[in-house]
Motif scaffolding. Structure first.
Motif, PDB file in Angstrom:
ATOM      1  N   VAL A   1      13.705  12.591  14.416  1.00  0.00           N
ATOM      2  CA  VAL A   1      13.199  12.319  13.074  1.00  0.00           C
ATOM      3  C   VAL A   1      14.338  11.950  12.136  1.00  0.00           C
ATOM      4  CG1 VAL A   1      11.185  13.805  13.324  1.00  0.00           C
ATOM      5  CG2 VAL A   1      13.295  14.762  12.399  1.00  0.00           C
ATOM      6  N   ASP A   2      15.529  12.050  12.642  1.00  0.00           N
ATOM      7  CA  ASP A   2      16.719  11.778  11.856  1.00  0.00           C
ATOM      8  C   ASP A   2      17.215  10.362  12.153  1.00  0.00           C
ATOM      9  OD1 ASP A   2      18.574  12.596  10.010  1.00  0.00           O
ATOM     10  OD2 ASP A   2      19.528  14.080  11.296  1.00  0.00           O
ATOM     11  N   GLN A   3      18.149   9.885  11.342  1.00  0.00           N
ATOM     12  CA  GLN A   3      18.678   8.539  11.537  1.00  0.00           C
ATOM     13  C   GLN A   3      20.200   8.565  11.643  1.00  0.00           C
ATOM     14  OE1 GLN A   3      17.311   5.870   8.496  1.00  0.00           O
ATOM     15  NE2 GLN A   3      15.191   6.551   8.683  1.00  0.00           N
ATOM     16  N   PRO A   4      20.732   7.803  12.603  1.00  0.00           N
ATOM     17  CA  PRO A   4      22.189   7.736  12.720  1.00  0.00           C
ATOM     18  C   PRO A   4      22.826   7.333  11.383  1.00  0.00           C
ATOM     19  CG  PRO A   4      21.144   6.662  14.578  1.00  0.00           C
ATOM     20  CD  PRO A   4      20.049   6.983  13.597  1.00  0.00           C
ATOM     21  N   GLY A   5      23.924   7.994  11.076  1.00  0.00           N
ATOM     22  CA  GLY A   5      24.641   7.694   9.843  1.00  0.00           C
ATOM     23  C   GLY A   5      24.291   8.628   8.694  1.00  0.00           C
ATOM     24  N   LYS A   6      23.092   9.222   8.711  1.00  0.00           N
ATOM     25  CA  LYS A   6      22.706  10.166   7.653  1.00  0.00           C
ATOM     26  C   LYS A   6      23.488  11.465   7.833  1.00  0.00           C
ATOM     27  CE  LYS A   6      19.601   7.737   5.536  1.00  0.00           C
ATOM     28  NZ  LYS A   6      19.807   7.325   4.169  1.00  0.00           N
ATOM     29  N   ASP A   7      23.724  12.159   6.737  1.00  0.00           N
ATOM     30  CA  ASP A   7      24.513  13.392   6.791  1.00  0.00           C
ATOM     31  C   ASP A   7      23.947  14.386   7.797  1.00  0.00           C
ATOM     32  OD1 ASP A   7      25.969  12.240   4.772  1.00  0.00           O
ATOM     33  OD2 ASP A   7      25.268  13.590   3.196  1.00  0.00           O
TER      34      ASP A   7
ATOM     35  N   ARG B   1       9.504  17.712   0.200  1.00  0.00           N
ATOM     36  CA  ARG B   1       9.308  18.275   1.535  1.00  0.00           C
ATOM     37  C   ARG B   1      10.605  18.877   2.045  1.00  0.00           C
ATOM     38  NH1 ARG B   1       9.448  12.900   1.738  1.00  0.00           N
ATOM     39  NH2 ARG B   1       7.191  12.851   1.515  1.00  0.00           N
ATOM     40  N   TRP B   2      10.473  19.630   3.113  1.00  0.00           N
ATOM     41  CA  TRP B   2      11.653  20.082   3.833  1.00  0.00           C
ATOM     42  C   TRP B   2      11.361  19.997   5.326  1.00  0.00           C
ATOM     43  CZ3 TRP B   2      11.424  24.282   7.125  1.00  0.00           C
ATOM     44  CH2 TRP B   2      10.370  25.183   6.930  1.00  0.00           C
ATOM     45  N   VAL B   3      12.391  19.849   6.093  1.00  0.00           N
ATOM     46  CA  VAL B   3      12.253  19.774   7.539  1.00  0.00           C
ATOM     47  C   VAL B   3      13.407  20.553   8.171  1.00  0.00           C
ATOM     48  CG1 VAL B   3      13.514  17.588   7.741  1.00  0.00           C
ATOM     49  CG2 VAL B   3      11.916  18.253   9.529  1.00  0.00           C
ATOM     50  N   LEU B   4      13.077  21.289   9.202  1.00  0.00           N
ATOM     51  CA  LEU B   4      14.086  22.022   9.948  1.00  0.00           C
ATOM     52  C   LEU B   4      14.194  21.384  11.326  1.00  0.00           C
ATOM     53  CD1 LEU B   4      16.026  24.415  10.355  1.00  0.00           C
ATOM     54  CD2 LEU B   4      14.038  25.734  11.133  1.00  0.00           C
ATOM     55  N   MET B   5      15.371  20.911  11.645  1.00  0.00           N
ATOM     56  CA  MET B   5      15.618  20.336  12.966  1.00  0.00           C
ATOM     57  C   MET B   5      16.411  21.351  13.768  1.00  0.00           C
ATOM     58  SD  MET B   5      16.489  16.432  11.914  1.00  0.00           S
ATOM     59  CE  MET B   5      17.357  16.890  10.410  1.00  0.00           C
ATOM     60  N   HIS B   6      15.949  21.602  14.969  1.00  0.00           N
ATOM     61  CA  HIS B   6      16.596  22.585  15.835  1.00  0.00           C
ATOM     62  C   HIS B   6      16.939  21.917  17.159  1.00  0.00           C
ATOM     63  CE1 HIS B   6      17.307  26.722  17.350  1.00  0.00           C
ATOM     64  NE2 HIS B   6      17.060  26.127  18.502  1.00  0.00           N
ATOM     65  N   GLU B   7      18.190  21.896  17.478  1.00  0.00           N
ATOM     66  CA  GLU B   7      18.653  21.324  18.745  1.00  0.00           C
ATOM     67  C   GLU B   7      18.542  22.392  19.823  1.00  0.00           C
ATOM     68  OE1 GLU B   7      19.751  18.120  19.426  1.00  0.00           O
ATOM     69  OE2 GLU B   7      19.000  17.739  17.407  1.00  0.00           O
ATOM     70  N   LEU B   8      17.888  22.064  20.922  1.00  0.00           N
ATOM     71  CA  LEU B   8      17.744  23.044  21.998  1.00  0.00           C
ATOM     72  C   LEU B   8      19.053  23.245  22.760  1.00  0.00           C
ATOM     73  CD1 LEU B   8      14.177  22.198  23.290  1.00  0.00           C
ATOM     74  CD2 LEU B   8      14.917  24.109  21.850  1.00  0.00           C
TER      75      LEU B   8
ATOM     76  N   ARG C   1      24.273  17.420  12.993  1.00  0.00           N
ATOM     77  CA  ARG C   1      23.740  17.777  14.319  1.00  0.00           C
ATOM     78  C   ARG C   1      24.658  17.238  15.411  1.00  0.00           C
ATOM     79  NH1 ARG C   1      18.933  15.879  16.168  1.00  0.00           N
ATOM     80  NH2 ARG C   1      19.056  14.088  14.807  1.00  0.00           N
ATOM     81  N   ALA C   2      25.108  16.004  15.242  1.00  0.00           N
ATOM     82  CA  ALA C   2      25.997  15.402  16.231  1.00  0.00           C
ATOM     83  C   ALA C   2      27.306  16.182  16.333  1.00  0.00           C
ATOM     84  CB  ALA C   2      26.271  13.942  15.881  1.00  0.00           C
ATOM     85  N   ALA C   3      27.701  16.809  15.250  1.00  0.00           N
ATOM     86  CA  ALA C   3      28.928  17.601  15.241  1.00  0.00           C
ATOM     87  C   ALA C   3      28.742  18.931  15.969  1.00  0.00           C
ATOM     88  CB  ALA C   3      29.390  17.850  13.803  1.00  0.00           C
ATOM     89  N   GLY C   4      27.476  19.319  16.233  1.00  0.00           N
ATOM     90  CA  GLY C   4      27.244  20.540  17.003  1.00  0.00           C
ATOM     91  C   GLY C   4      26.376  21.595  16.348  1.00  0.00           C
ATOM     92  N   ALA C   5      25.915  21.364  15.121  1.00  0.00           N
ATOM     93  CA  ALA C   5      25.057  22.358  14.474  1.00  0.00           C
ATOM     94  C   ALA C   5      23.775  22.534  15.281  1.00  0.00           C
ATOM     95  CB  ALA C   5      24.716  21.929  13.049  1.00  0.00           C
ATOM     96  N   THR C   6      23.357  23.766  15.473  1.00  0.00           N
ATOM     97  CA  THR C   6      22.117  24.034  16.206  1.00  0.00           C
ATOM     98  C   THR C   6      20.906  23.772  15.328  1.00  0.00           C
ATOM     99  OG1 THR C   6      23.204  25.683  17.570  1.00  0.00           O
ATOM    100  CG2 THR C   6      20.809  25.810  17.444  1.00  0.00           C
ATOM    101  N   GLU C   7      21.001  24.136  14.042  1.00  0.00           N
ATOM    102  CA  GLU C   7      19.897  23.871  13.117  1.00  0.00           C
ATOM    103  C   GLU C   7      20.415  23.177  11.868  1.00  0.00           C
ATOM    104  OE1 GLU C   7      16.416  27.083  13.981  1.00  0.00           O
ATOM    105  OE2 GLU C   7      17.794  27.572  12.360  1.00  0.00           O
ATOM    106  N   VAL C   8      19.612  22.236  11.384  1.00  0.00           N
ATOM    107  CA  VAL C   8      19.897  21.551  10.133  1.00  0.00           C
ATOM    108  C   VAL C   8      18.593  21.537   9.347  1.00  0.00           C
ATOM    109  CG1 VAL C   8      20.587  19.380   9.031  1.00  0.00           C
ATOM    110  CG2 VAL C   8      21.685  20.106  11.171  1.00  0.00           C
ATOM    111  N   LEU C   9      18.632  22.070   8.134  1.00  0.00           N
ATOM    112  CA  LEU C   9      17.464  22.054   7.264  1.00  0.00           C
ATOM    113  C   LEU C   9      17.743  21.062   6.141  1.00  0.00           C
ATOM    114  CD1 LEU C   9      15.282  24.973   6.234  1.00  0.00           C
ATOM    115  CD2 LEU C   9      15.964  23.342   4.494  1.00  0.00           C
ATOM    116  N   VAL C  10      16.852  20.090   5.990  1.00  0.00           N
ATOM    117  CA  VAL C  10      16.968  19.096   4.937  1.00  0.00           C
ATOM    118  C   VAL C  10      15.846  19.363   3.945  1.00  0.00           C
ATOM    119  CG1 VAL C  10      17.010  16.626   4.386  1.00  0.00           C
ATOM    120  CG2 VAL C  10      17.889  17.430   6.593  1.00  0.00           C
ATOM    121  N   ALA C  11      16.195  19.471   2.661  1.00  0.00           N
ATOM    122  CA  ALA C  11      15.196  19.822   1.648  1.00  0.00           C
ATOM    123  C   ALA C  11      15.241  18.859   0.476  1.00  0.00           C
ATOM    124  CB  ALA C  11      15.457  21.242   1.139  1.00  0.00           C
TER     125      ALA C  11
END
Length: 173
Positions: free
Chosen positions: A41-47, A66-73, A52-62
């Motif tokens: 649901v995210d786009q390359p280049g966005k913060d 709306r808000w969305v929580l992305m969780h990398e398995l 997430r690409a840097a290694g964060a397991t969860e990123v919450l964008v608010a």
């Protein structure tokens, strides 16, 4: 209430038509959709993508809307439907698209033109079929092209038979 069927049968389109009908009845509706492929649901280049690409397991964008929580398995097993359900806020009904094998009440979505196998023959959790053809089954057959009929079935099944306000229902004629 689950919606099961093969790709191309119109599950998403049907659910999209049913949701506003349930909402019009005063129900708070949530949805869980299972994707069988890698999605983002995210786009390359966005913060958030970069974090997430840097290694964060969860990123919450608010934001204010709306808000969305992305969780990398990150090599952890995919959570079950039950685990996903615990993450949702309180609601009146959860519609589930996909999770074909989950042991939940499901409406099979079937179109004759899709020429796909019928699931109800091997899935005891299918309680009705939304279709555009007559099938040889004792299960309720719902008209796939009548979303109101499917919304009525869902409300009757979950025990909520509320209908939208209708002035005609107040008349004595």
């Amino acid at each position: 209430m689950g919606f099961a069927g093969f790709s191309g049968t119109g599950k998403t389109t049907l659910i999209e038509a049913v949701i506003p009908l349930l909402v019009a009845r005063g129900l708070r509706v949530s949805l869980i959709k299972h994707a069988h492929h890698s999605f983002d649901v995210d786009q390359p280049g966005k913060d958030s993508f970069r974090h997430r690409a840097a290694g964060a397991t969860e990123v919450l964008v608010a934001s204010q809307q709306r808000w969305v929580l992305m969780h990398e398995l990150r090599h952890v097993a995919e959570p079950s439907l039950d685990q996903h359900l615990t993450r949702l806020s309180a609601c009146d009904v959860v519609l589930v698209e996909g999770f074909k094998l989950a042991p939940i009440a499901k409406i099979e979505v079937h179109r004759a033109s899709a020429a796909t196998p019928l699931l109800f023959r091997s899935d005891p959790h299918i309680i009705a079929v939304a279709t555009d053809e007559h099938l040889d089954t004792r299960l309720p057959q719902l008209n796939i092209n009548e979303p109101a009929e499917i919304a009525d079935f869902i409300c009757a099944t979950i025990g909520n038979v509320a209908v939208p306000f209708n002035k005609k229902s107040l008349s004595k004629s």
